[in-house]
Every structure is written in C-alpha cells, then in structure tokens.
Design a protein around this motif. Structure first.
Motif, short mmCIF file in Angstrom:
data_model
loop_
_atom_site.label_atom_id
_atom_site.label_comp_id
_atom_site.label_asym_id
_atom_site.label_seq_id
_atom_site.Cartn_x
_atom_site.Cartn_y
_atom_site.Cartn_z
N MET A 164 0.85 -1.19 0.00
CA MET A 164 0.00 0.00 0.00
C MET A 164 0.89 1.24 0.00
SD MET A 164 -2.91 1.14 2.74
CE MET A 164 -3.84 -0.36 2.41
N ASN A 165 0.56 2.21 -0.89
CA ASN A 165 1.33 3.43 -1.00
C ASN A 165 0.72 4.49 -0.08
OD1 ASN A 165 3.06 5.43 -1.85
ND2 ASN A 165 1.86 5.93 -3.68
N ILE A 166 1.32 4.66 1.10
CA ILE A 166 0.80 5.61 2.08
C ILE A 166 1.52 6.94 1.91
CG2 ILE A 166 0.50 6.11 4.53
CD1 ILE A 166 0.40 3.15 5.05
N LYS A 167 0.75 7.98 1.61
CA LYS A 167 1.32 9.29 1.38
C LYS A 167 1.84 9.88 2.68
CE LYS A 167 0.17 13.94 -0.25
NZ LYS A 167 -0.89 14.82 -0.80
N PRO A 168 3.12 10.31 2.72
CA PRO A 168 3.63 10.95 3.93
C PRO A 168 2.93 12.28 4.17
CG PRO A 168 5.22 11.15 2.14
CD PRO A 168 4.13 10.22 1.66
N LEU A 169 2.75 12.62 5.43
CA LEU A 169 2.03 13.85 5.76
C LEU A 169 2.99 14.85 6.39
CD1 LEU A 169 -1.20 12.32 7.35
CD2 LEU A 169 -0.78 12.93 4.96
N ASN A 170 2.74 16.12 6.13
CA ASN A 170 3.53 17.19 6.72
C ASN A 170 2.60 18.09 7.52
OD1 ASN A 170 5.26 19.23 7.45
ND2 ASN A 170 5.38 20.15 5.40
N PRO A 171 2.47 17.85 8.82
CA PRO A 171 1.53 18.62 9.63
C PRO A 171 1.88 20.10 9.73
CG PRO A 171 2.91 17.24 11.02
CD PRO A 171 3.17 16.82 9.61
N GLU A 172 3.12 20.47 9.35
CA GLU A 172 3.53 21.86 9.42
C GLU A 172 3.06 22.66 8.21
OE1 GLU A 172 5.01 22.98 12.11
OE2 GLU A 172 5.02 20.95 12.94
N ALA A 173 2.54 21.96 7.19
CA ALA A 173 2.18 22.64 5.94
C ALA A 173 1.03 23.62 6.10
CB ALA A 173 1.85 21.61 4.86
N SER A 174 0.04 23.27 6.93
CA SER A 174 -1.14 24.12 7.11
C SER A 174 -1.98 23.55 8.24
CB SER A 174 -1.98 24.16 5.82
OG SER A 174 -2.54 22.89 5.56
N PRO A 175 -2.93 24.32 8.78
CA PRO A 175 -3.85 23.77 9.79
C PRO A 175 -4.63 22.57 9.26
CG PRO A 175 -3.95 26.15 9.83
CD PRO A 175 -3.12 25.78 8.63
N ARG A 176 -4.99 22.61 7.96
CA ARG A 176 -5.71 21.47 7.37
C ARG A 176 -4.83 20.22 7.38
NH1 ARG A 176 -8.25 21.60 1.30
NH2 ARG A 176 -9.23 23.47 2.18
N ALA A 177 -3.55 20.40 7.04
CA ALA A 177 -2.63 19.27 7.04
C ALA A 177 -2.40 18.75 8.46
CB ALA A 177 -1.30 19.69 6.41
N ALA A 178 -2.35 19.65 9.42
CA ALA A 178 -2.17 19.24 10.81
C ALA A 178 -3.36 18.43 11.29
CB ALA A 178 -1.97 20.48 11.70
N PHE A 179 -4.57 18.84 10.90
CA PHE A 179 -5.78 18.09 11.25
C PHE A 179 -5.70 16.68 10.67
CE2 PHE A 179 -10.02 16.47 10.82
CZ PHE A 179 -10.75 17.00 11.87
N GLY A 180 -5.36 16.59 9.37
CA GLY A 180 -5.30 15.29 8.70
C GLY A 180 -4.25 14.38 9.31
N ALA A 181 -3.08 14.94 9.61
CA ALA A 181 -2.00 14.14 10.19
C ALA A 181 -2.40 13.60 11.56
CB ALA A 181 -0.72 14.98 10.29
#
Length: 275
Positions: free
Chosen positions: A1-18
C-alpha cells in the motif's frame, strides 16, 4: 500500500489530517472501520487525512465520537477555520456546549444563539460579498451556529441570560421581512422559562458597564469562563479572577438594563415600526 507521507507543518488542514491518521492508527483502526463508525466513505477520509479536503465541524464531531477523544478534533477544526472565526472562539464553543448557565452581551448584531437562520444567512453572505470569507467558510460558519443553537433545546436546558444593546434590535439586517421575523423570534425566545432577555437602551449612556461583546459560562464544576471580543480578535479566559471581574460588570449591566417585560415591549415597538 502506497501511504502518502504527511507534513503537519504545511497548514492547519494538514495538521488536522495528520493528527486524524495518527490517532486512527494508534487505535488500530482502518479507514474502512472508521468509515463504518462515522458514515463517511474511505475515500473521503483519505482526502481529509492527506489534506485534499477540509474537515467539516460535523466530521470533527464524529471523529471525536468514534475515537473517544472528547472535543480534540472539534478544537482542531476551529484551527482550520481560523480565517473565518476569531482566535479563541473555538475554545469557547467547545465549552459553551457543556455550560449550565450562559450570560451574553452583544452590540450591533443579535447573539448567535438567538439568530434566525435567515438573519444568520444575511450576515454570512454579507461577509462573503466583502471578501472577508469564502462561500465555503460561510457554510461552515452557519453549520457551527446551528450546532451551537442546540443549547436552547438541550435537555436539561442551560439557563441563558442575554442583554442586547439597543443597537442590536434597531440595526436592520437583511430585508424588512428578515429583520421582522428576527424580532418576532426574540419575543418568542423571551417566553422560554430558561431564558432571560433584556435590552440595554441607548439612554444608559456611560452607565453601561460593558462596551464590547462578552460571553460568560458557568460550567458543570461551577467554574466560570469568559470570552470577549475586539474588532480583530477574541479572547477565551479561564483565569477565575479575570472571569469574575467580567461577571461583576455583567451583573451591573443587568441591573441597569430594562426589565424583561420592558425589553419585550421595546422589541415589539421596533417590530411595529418595520411595518
């Protein structure tokens, strides 16, 4: 499975998703299992986790319910919405839902808890037309408001004390039929046994003890929390000394404001002037 790495520092939306992915995986829950618990598709959940889609307030609430995380994701949602909600308001809303007593003072517009959907829509669309928020943010704002208004019908209901500056009932929002319905609704709400509604008339002048919007909560443990606003930011305060200073000022305001009967009479008079 190709799990996309997350960057919580990118934005509040990214932080929520991470954080959503982290908690889900920590609990050993697959996206499919999370989907079954929340009613969202695995694809939608994947899009929120990777930041391709913004979470909604309802999504955040269902995540908290599925994970047993209290109001964690509801609070994170307000970080995502920071562009359309003042700082501190997210913290306030999560505590407001638990309050046993609520005291509010507003200037210029009706308190959110007492707004009709049409009145709230007129305010939100005006903000969109000015470019201060997007249509999506307006929709989220209205969704948050609809959830907040459940406090009026909650069992057992919170005791609500509302003091409105006279400008709230005289400032026209939307077409006359919207404002008329809003004033009618205020009179209806004033008849509820758990609501005390007063108007602070212009004649109070300098004796009005509060000049900016203030919201005071009594929580189940009897502690008092306060939220106040300036034009550019909000402040949520749990410090007992600061909250009680505002509570004292609020008590002075209630004493000087019109009685509920006189307030309803004034609201009815303003309503007749619209016809």
């Amino acid at each position: 499975m190709n799990i996309k790495p997350l960057n919580p520092e990118a934005s509040p939306r990214a932080a929520f998703g991470a954080e959503l992915r982290r908690v889900r995986e920590e609990l050993g829950m697959t996206q499919e299992q999370f989907a079954e618990r929340t009613g969202y598709s695995p694809g939608h959940i994947s899009s929120v986790e990777t930041g391709r889609k913004a979470p909604t307030f309802r999504f955040a609430q269902k995540a908290d319910l599925a994970f047993g995380t209290g109001t964690k994701f509801a609070n994170l949602f307000f970080d995502v919405q920071a562009s359309s909600l003042l700082q501190g308001f997210g913290q306030y809303v999560t505590q407001e839902a638990k309050a046993t007593e609520l005291r509010v003072f507003e200037v210029g517009i009706m308190p959110g808890l007492l707004q009709t959907p049409e009145y709230a829509q007129a305010l939100a669309m005006s903000a969109v037309s000015r470019g201060s928020i997007t249509k999506v943010q307006a929709g989220e704002r209205l969704e948050v408001l609809a959830n907040r208004q459940k406090l009026l019908t909650r069992k057992p209901p919170a005791q609500i004390y509302a003091v409105l500056d006279e400008s709230c009932i005289r400032r026209p929002i939307g077409p006359p039929e919207v404002m008329g319905a809003q004033l009618d609704y205020l009179v209806e709400v004033a008849g509820l046994p758990h609501v005390t509604l007063q108007v602070a008339p212009f004649a109070m002048g300098e004796s009005r003890s509060i000049n900016l919007p203030v919201y005071l909560l009594v929580l189940p443990d009897r502690s008092v929390a306060a939220y106040s606003e300036s034009a550019l930011q909000g402040s949520f305060e749990r410090d007992p000394e600061a909250a009680h200073r505002l509570l004292t000022a609020y008590h002075h305001l209630q004493v000087e404001a019109l009685s509920q009967a006189a307030s309803v009479a004034l609201i009815s008079k303003v309503r007749r002037e619209l016809q």
